[in-house]
Design a protein around this motif. Structure first.
Motif, mmCIF file in Angstrom:
data_model
loop_
_atom_site.group_PDB
_atom_site.id
_atom_site.type_symbol
_atom_site.label_atom_id
_atom_site.label_comp_id
_atom_site.label_asym_id
_atom_site.label_seq_id
_atom_site.Cartn_x
_atom_site.Cartn_y
_atom_site.Cartn_z
ATOM 1 N N ASP A 1 38.371 27.941 25.156
ATOM 2 C CA ASP A 1 38.496 29.318 24.702
ATOM 3 C C ASP A 1 37.368 30.122 25.322
ATOM 4 O O ASP A 1 36.294 29.573 25.595
ATOM 5 C CB ASP A 1 38.397 29.321 23.161
ATOM 6 N N ASP A 2 37.603 31.412 25.592
ATOM 7 C CA ASP A 2 36.563 32.224 26.227
ATOM 8 C C ASP A 2 35.978 33.280 25.290
ATOM 9 O O ASP A 2 35.290 34.198 25.734
ATOM 10 C CB ASP A 2 37.096 32.890 27.499
ATOM 11 N N SER B 1 33.505 34.807 22.187
ATOM 12 C CA SER B 1 32.080 34.694 21.896
ATOM 13 C C SER B 1 31.848 34.182 20.485
ATOM 14 O O SER B 1 32.274 34.811 19.507
ATOM 15 C CB SER B 1 31.412 36.071 22.050
ATOM 16 N N THR C 1 29.854 32.792 25.710
ATOM 17 C CA THR C 1 30.880 32.909 26.758
ATOM 18 C C THR C 1 32.053 31.964 26.559
ATOM 19 O O THR C 1 32.948 31.927 27.398
ATOM 20 C CB THR C 1 30.278 32.652 28.151
ATOM 21 N N GLY C 2 32.079 31.202 25.468
ATOM 22 C CA GLY C 2 33.251 30.371 25.260
ATOM 23 C C GLY C 2 33.027 29.137 24.416
ATOM 24 O O GLY C 2 31.922 28.871 23.942
ATOM 25 N N ASP D 1 33.936 24.890 24.330
ATOM 26 C CA ASP D 1 34.311 23.720 25.126
ATOM 27 C C ASP D 1 34.628 22.553 24.210
ATOM 28 O O ASP D 1 34.081 22.433 23.108
ATOM 29 C CB ASP D 1 33.178 23.337 26.080
ATOM 30 N N GLY E 1 39.946 35.543 23.590
ATOM 31 C CA GLY E 1 39.651 34.197 23.165
ATOM 32 C C GLY E 1 40.062 33.873 21.751
ATOM 33 O O GLY E 1 39.544 32.936 21.169
ATOM 34 N N THR F 1 36.756 23.660 29.040
ATOM 35 C CA THR F 1 36.836 24.951 28.361
ATOM 36 C C THR F 1 38.115 25.064 27.542
ATOM 37 O O THR F 1 39.215 24.796 28.041
ATOM 38 C CB THR F 1 36.753 26.100 29.368
#
Length: 387
Positions: free
Chosen positions: A354-355, A357, A338-339, A341, A48, A352
């Motif tokens: 990017d994933d 943290s 987890t990402g 948005d 990410g 979304t």
């Protein structure tokens, strides 16, 4: 290949953002959010770093670029001063500062603070900042620096074992407030009028009663935010319903409104707020426990927090931080373990981006959008234009 742009002026930033998203430029600077968390939030620290999916209305090739901090501290406190300057505050009493866009970070942690948990930082440039440590009783403290972290002064130490301070916000360089979980059935507000040099507890007669089990979440430094010179909002969870409380007089009196973000459990509720002006606000949250569903994890207000509407397409999971993109009326970011948005319609729908943290996010007027989180993660948002 497109050229990665380093936007150094608000005019160029507004033009680039307008061209990229197709939304009107806004004359004033954006308002980032500025959190009593439970167990550490889950989420991978890998991946990410700068990936962006293509969705309608999205910024082309926008994503986070990781900046090596050289530490494994978890950063839930973040203050974006500019694209060059940012402050991080986190676990193990760690405070870092960069003045070169994240190429290097200076450890400016207060001496002897290793047992403290910093969860919020408010900065007024490269030299002046105020940090908040959370916890029961004397673990809740406020420290300030006027020389870039070379020296620190403790300006507040909580002596009431019933209080637990979560987050703070400043209206300007002098006036600010900090929030404690309920004491004697009401949220406690700490106030300063001299830039954090001294603090006093405000009377509680203007604060509505807390619900049974209700508290704020020290997850991102954004459970208490402000806009303009007098307006403040605080976010709650853990009780039967999640609420947002609003003050128009710097924390002396408050009104409470239910939100559609699910609560009913100590791990659920609104974790972060962001207001771009006195009327337009975003709320994000959910259930911070890894693997637990977080439906309706975002809401929107267009009347200063008097009413809230659930996002039609919320983020897909729990989110702990939010910030409006500067000089836009419709674009904002939400982050969580987890990402990340992005919304380009003022919070009605999220996509979304990017994933990776992250726990917290903040934006400065010159495109200085930063995110931070677990294992020393820090990143700056980068934009790439396609020829």
């Amino acid at each position: 290949m497109g050229k990665l742009i380093r936007v150094v002026s608000t005019g160029l930033f507004g033009a680039a953002l307008t061209a990229a998203i197709g939304i009107p430029a806004h004359a004033g600077p954006g308002q980032g959010g500025s959190g009593h968390a439970g167990p550490a939030q889950g989420g991978s620290a890998q991946g990410g770093s700068a990936r962006a999916e293509t969705v309608p209305g999205q910024l082309p090739h926008a994503g986070w670029r990781l900046k090596d901090t050289g530490t494994d501290a978890r950063f839930r406190g973040l203050a974006a001063v500019s694209r060059d300057t940012a402050w991080l505050a986190g676990s193990k009493g760690t405070v870092l500062r960069t003045t070169d866009g994240g190429r290097s970070w200076r450890d400016v942690s207060p001496p002897g603070a290793g047992e403290l948990e910093f969860r919020d930082v408010e900065a007024f440039g490269a030299r002046r900042a105020v940090v908040l440590a959370i916890g029961e009783g004397e673990a809740s403290r406020v420290l300030r620096t006027e020389d870039g972290g070379a020296t620190w002064t403790e300006s507040f130490r909580n002596t009431d074992a019933r209080a637990f301070y979560d987050c703070m916000t400043f209206f300007d360089s002098r006036h600010g407030i900090a929030l404690s979980d309920p004491v004697d059935g009401k949220y406690r507000i700490l106030s300063t009028g001299d830039g954090g040099r001294s603090w006093r507890v405000l009377p509680s007669d203007g604060m509505p009663a807390a619900q049974p089990g209700e508290a704020a979440f020290a997850a991102s430094g954004q459970c208490l935010v402000s806009s303009g010179g007098r307006h403040a909002w605080l976010a709650t969870g853990g009780a039967a319903t999640s609420r947002v409380l609003h003050s128009a007089d710097r924390g002396r009196t408050w009104s409470a409104t239910d939100t559609p973000v699910p609560a009913g459990d100590p791990a659920r509720g609104v974790f972060a707020l962001a207001f771009r002006d006195s009327r337009h606000g975003l709320a994000v949250g959910g259930d911070y426990r890894a693997g637990q569903p977080s439906p309706r994890a975002a809401a929107v207000s267009r009347d200063g927090g008097a009413t809230w509407t659930a996002a039609g397409q919320p983020p897909p999971a729990y989110r702990s931080g939010a910030a409006w993109l500067p000089h836009t009326v419709s674009a904002a970011l939400a982050v969580g373990p987890t990402g990340t948005d992005l919304t380009t319609d003022a919070g009605r729908s999220w996509h979304t981006l990017d994933d990776g943290s992250y726990d917290t996010v903040d934006c400065a007027p010159d495109l200085g959008c930063w995110a931070a989180g677990e294992r020393g993660r820090a990143a700056r948002l980068e934009f790439q234009l396609v020829p």
